[in-house]
Design a protein around this motif. Sequence first.
Motif, PDB file in Angstrom:
ATOM      1  N   LYS A  17     -40.720 -51.482 -69.351  1.00 23.03           N
ATOM      2  CA  LYS A  17     -41.386 -52.791 -68.684  1.00 23.03           C
ATOM      3  C   LYS A  17     -40.425 -53.409 -67.501  1.00 23.03           C
ATOM      4  CE  LYS A  17     -44.457 -56.514 -70.435  1.00 23.03           C
ATOM      5  NZ  LYS A  17     -44.733 -57.020 -71.840  1.00 23.03           N
ATOM      6  N   LYS A  18     -39.373 -53.706 -68.061  1.00 21.97           N
ATOM      7  CA  LYS A  18     -38.358 -54.329 -67.138  1.00 21.97           C
ATOM      8  C   LYS A  18     -38.200 -53.458 -65.693  1.00 21.97           C
ATOM      9  CE  LYS A  18     -35.519 -56.852 -70.244  1.00 21.97           C
ATOM     10  NZ  LYS A  18     -35.795 -58.138 -69.854  1.00 21.97           N
ATOM     11  N   LEU A  19     -38.449 -52.049 -66.019  1.00 22.06           N
ATOM     12  CA  LEU A  19     -38.005 -51.099 -64.939  1.00 22.06           C
ATOM     13  C   LEU A  19     -39.624 -50.877 -63.893  1.00 22.06           C
ATOM     14  CD1 LEU A  19     -35.764 -48.459 -66.399  1.00 22.06           C
ATOM     15  CD2 LEU A  19     -35.029 -50.035 -64.746  1.00 22.06           C
ATOM     16  N   GLY A  20     -40.726 -51.408 -64.761  1.00 18.98           N
ATOM     17  CA  GLY A  20     -41.674 -51.215 -63.858  1.00 18.98           C
ATOM     18  C   GLY A  20     -42.424 -49.730 -63.793  1.00 18.98           C
ATOM     19  N   VAL A  21     -42.154 -49.128 -65.064  1.00 16.33           N
ATOM     20  CA  VAL A  21     -42.517 -47.730 -65.105  1.00 16.33           C
ATOM     21  C   VAL A  21     -43.301 -47.507 -66.325  1.00 16.33           C
ATOM     22  CG1 VAL A  21     -40.555 -46.872 -63.773  1.00 16.33           C
ATOM     23  CG2 VAL A  21     -40.444 -47.025 -66.244  1.00 16.33           C
ATOM     24  N   TYR A  22     -44.123 -46.441 -66.346  1.00 15.34           N
ATOM     25  CA  TYR A  22     -45.073 -46.028 -67.469  1.00 15.34           C
ATOM     26  C   TYR A  22     -44.074 -45.278 -68.639  1.00 15.34           C
ATOM     27  CZ  TYR A  22     -48.947 -44.153 -70.004  1.00 15.34           C
ATOM     28  OH  TYR A  22     -49.811 -43.972 -71.007  1.00 15.34           O
ATOM     29  N   LEU A  23     -43.817 -45.960 -69.496  1.00 20.09           N
ATOM     30  CA  LEU A  23     -42.893 -45.282 -70.900  1.00 20.09           C
ATOM     31  C   LEU A  23     -43.429 -43.862 -70.964  1.00 20.09           C
ATOM     32  CD1 LEU A  23     -40.787 -45.495 -72.767  1.00 20.09           C
ATOM     33  CD2 LEU A  23     -42.555 -46.294 -74.566  1.00 20.09           C
ATOM     34  N   GLU A  24     -44.665 -43.480 -71.250  1.00 18.26           N
ATOM     35  CA  GLU A  24     -44.962 -42.328 -71.617  1.00 18.26           C
ATOM     36  C   GLU A  24     -44.459 -41.033 -70.552  1.00 18.26           C
ATOM     37  OE1 GLU A  24     -45.676 -41.578 -74.741  1.00 18.26           O
ATOM     38  OE2 GLU A  24     -45.746 -43.757 -74.781  1.00 18.26           O
ATOM     39  N   ALA A  25     -44.271 -41.503 -69.217  1.00 19.82           N
ATOM     40  CA  ALA A  25     -43.651 -40.694 -68.221  1.00 19.82           C
ATOM     41  C   ALA A  25     -42.405 -40.606 -68.065  1.00 19.82           C
ATOM     42  CB  ALA A  25     -44.491 -41.133 -66.965  1.00 19.82           C
ATOM     43  N   THR A  26     -41.578 -41.334 -68.763  1.00 19.23           N
ATOM     44  CA  THR A  26     -39.995 -41.202 -68.851  1.00 19.23           C
ATOM     45  C   THR A  26     -39.570 -40.021 -69.599  1.00 19.23           C
ATOM     46  OG1 THR A  26     -39.829 -42.809 -70.670  1.00 19.23           O
ATOM     47  CG2 THR A  26     -40.087 -43.881 -68.569  1.00 19.23           C
ATOM     48  N   PRO A  27     -38.387 -39.426 -69.094  1.00 17.69           N
ATOM     49  CA  PRO A  27     -37.715 -38.435 -69.794  1.00 17.69           C
ATOM     50  C   PRO A  27     -37.538 -38.748 -71.397  1.00 17.69           C
ATOM     51  CG  PRO A  27     -36.690 -38.910 -67.976  1.00 17.69           C
ATOM     52  CD  PRO A  27     -37.421 -39.900 -68.296  1.00 17.69           C
ATOM     53  N   ALA A  28     -37.774 -37.771 -72.071  1.00 20.64           N
ATOM     54  CA  ALA A  28     -37.695 -37.660 -73.505  1.00 20.64           C
ATOM     55  C   ALA A  28     -36.431 -38.551 -73.971  1.00 20.64           C
ATOM     56  CB  ALA A  28     -37.695 -36.470 -74.282  1.00 20.64           C
ATOM     57  N   ASP A  29     -35.460 -38.106 -73.594  1.00 22.14           N
ATOM     58  CA  ASP A  29     -34.034 -38.819 -73.920  1.00 22.14           C
ATOM     59  C   ASP A  29     -34.055 -40.524 -73.727  1.00 22.14           C
ATOM     60  OD1 ASP A  29     -33.739 -38.378 -71.182  1.00 22.14           O
ATOM     61  OD2 ASP A  29     -31.606 -38.267 -71.430  1.00 22.14           O
ATOM     62  N   PHE A  30     -34.897 -40.969 -72.790  1.00 17.83           N
ATOM     63  CA  PHE A  30     -34.956 -42.188 -72.411  1.00 17.83           C
ATOM     64  C   PHE A  30     -35.963 -43.016 -73.589  1.00 17.83           C
ATOM     65  CE2 PHE A  30     -37.231 -45.726 -70.635  1.00 17.83           C
ATOM     66  CZ  PHE A  30     -36.140 -46.597 -69.968  1.00 17.83           C
ATOM     67  N   ARG A  31     -36.858 -41.961 -73.826  1.00 18.91           N
ATOM     68  CA  ARG A  31     -37.997 -42.808 -74.916  1.00 18.91           C
ATOM     69  C   ARG A  31     -37.491 -42.656 -76.155  1.00 18.91           C
ATOM     70  NH1 ARG A  31     -41.540 -38.892 -72.045  1.00 18.91           N
ATOM     71  NH2 ARG A  31     -41.315 -37.688 -74.039  1.00 18.91           N
ATOM     72  N   GLU A  32     -36.560 -41.674 -76.364  1.00 16.67           N
ATOM     73  CA  GLU A  32     -35.895 -41.707 -77.882  1.00 16.67           C
ATOM     74  C   GLU A  32     -34.895 -42.539 -78.266  1.00 16.67           C
ATOM     75  OE1 GLU A  32     -35.789 -37.511 -78.100  1.00 16.67           O
ATOM     76  OE2 GLU A  32     -38.137 -37.276 -78.144  1.00 16.67           O
ATOM     77  N   GLY A  33     -34.168 -42.898 -77.479  1.00 18.23           N
ATOM     78  CA  GLY A  33     -32.987 -43.642 -77.629  1.00 18.23           C
ATOM     79  C   GLY A  33     -33.150 -45.318 -77.617  1.00 18.23           C
ATOM     80  N   VAL A  34     -32.055 -46.019 -77.380  1.00 15.16           N
ATOM     81  CA  VAL A  34     -32.124 -47.230 -77.203  1.00 15.16           C
ATOM     82  C   VAL A  34     -31.463 -47.489 -75.795  1.00 15.16           C
ATOM     83  CG1 VAL A  34     -32.126 -48.287 -79.393  1.00 15.16           C
ATOM     84  CG2 VAL A  34     -29.927 -47.772 -78.511  1.00 15.16           C
ATOM     85  N   VAL A  35     -31.669 -48.464 -75.063  1.00  8.54           N
ATOM     86  CA  VAL A  35     -31.046 -48.759 -73.752  1.00  8.54           C
ATOM     87  C   VAL A  35     -30.028 -50.175 -73.882  1.00  8.54           C
ATOM     88  CG1 VAL A  35     -31.583 -49.284 -71.250  1.00  8.54           C
ATOM     89  CG2 VAL A  35     -32.887 -47.837 -72.639  1.00  8.54           C
ATOM     90  N   SER A  36     -29.194 -50.150 -73.419  1.00  5.91           N
ATOM     91  CA  SER A  36     -28.050 -51.290 -73.295  1.00  5.91           C
ATOM     92  C   SER A  36     -28.385 -51.946 -72.266  1.00  5.91           C
ATOM     93  CB  SER A  36     -26.650 -50.684 -73.587  1.00  5.91           C
ATOM     94  OG  SER A  36     -26.139 -50.151 -72.244  1.00  5.91           O
ATOM     95  N   ARG A  37     -27.984 -53.293 -72.292  1.00  5.83           N
ATOM     96  CA  ARG A  37     -28.013 -54.008 -70.838  1.00  5.83           C
ATOM     97  C   ARG A  37     -27.313 -53.325 -69.806  1.00  5.83           C
ATOM     98  NH1 ARG A  37     -31.428 -57.436 -69.188  1.00  5.83           N
ATOM     99  NH2 ARG A  37     -31.564 -58.355 -71.422  1.00  5.83           N
TER     100      ARG A  37
END
Length: 130
Positions: A17-37
């Motif tokens: 959401k902060k990046l302005g992209v559709y989550l389902e279209a992101t790479p699997a490793d992005f969707r399955e992990g957590v993102v640090s600041r």
Amino acid sequence: MTSHQTAQTMKPATAAKKLGVYLEATPADFREGVVSRAELNALQTEPPAWLEELRRNGPHPRPVVAAKLGVSIAGLARGGVTEALTTEQIESLKNDNPDWLQRERATQAEVRKEAARIKKRNAEREAQDS
């Protein structure tokens, strides 16, 4: 006692959401992990190829679609647009300019006009009260 500072993390949906992209279209490793600041900041300052591609061609999340079409998210729903759209699909909608899109753009223009009127009125009242 030593305080240990932990890295602030967020769910992938929040980062997308902060990046302005559709989550389902992101790479699997992005969707399955957590993102640090720090990772989010790195993605924003030096976006990888996948992020640049998503921002350029989509699919885009509804807030981005609404902004590109100049309508509200509710206006998208009233027009029957409930899914993410690609840049090509958005451009096609703009070119076709269906009735619902014309109505929603007019509504959005009225909303902005009214918001500007209220802001001006409040500023004038503030100036009088000073």
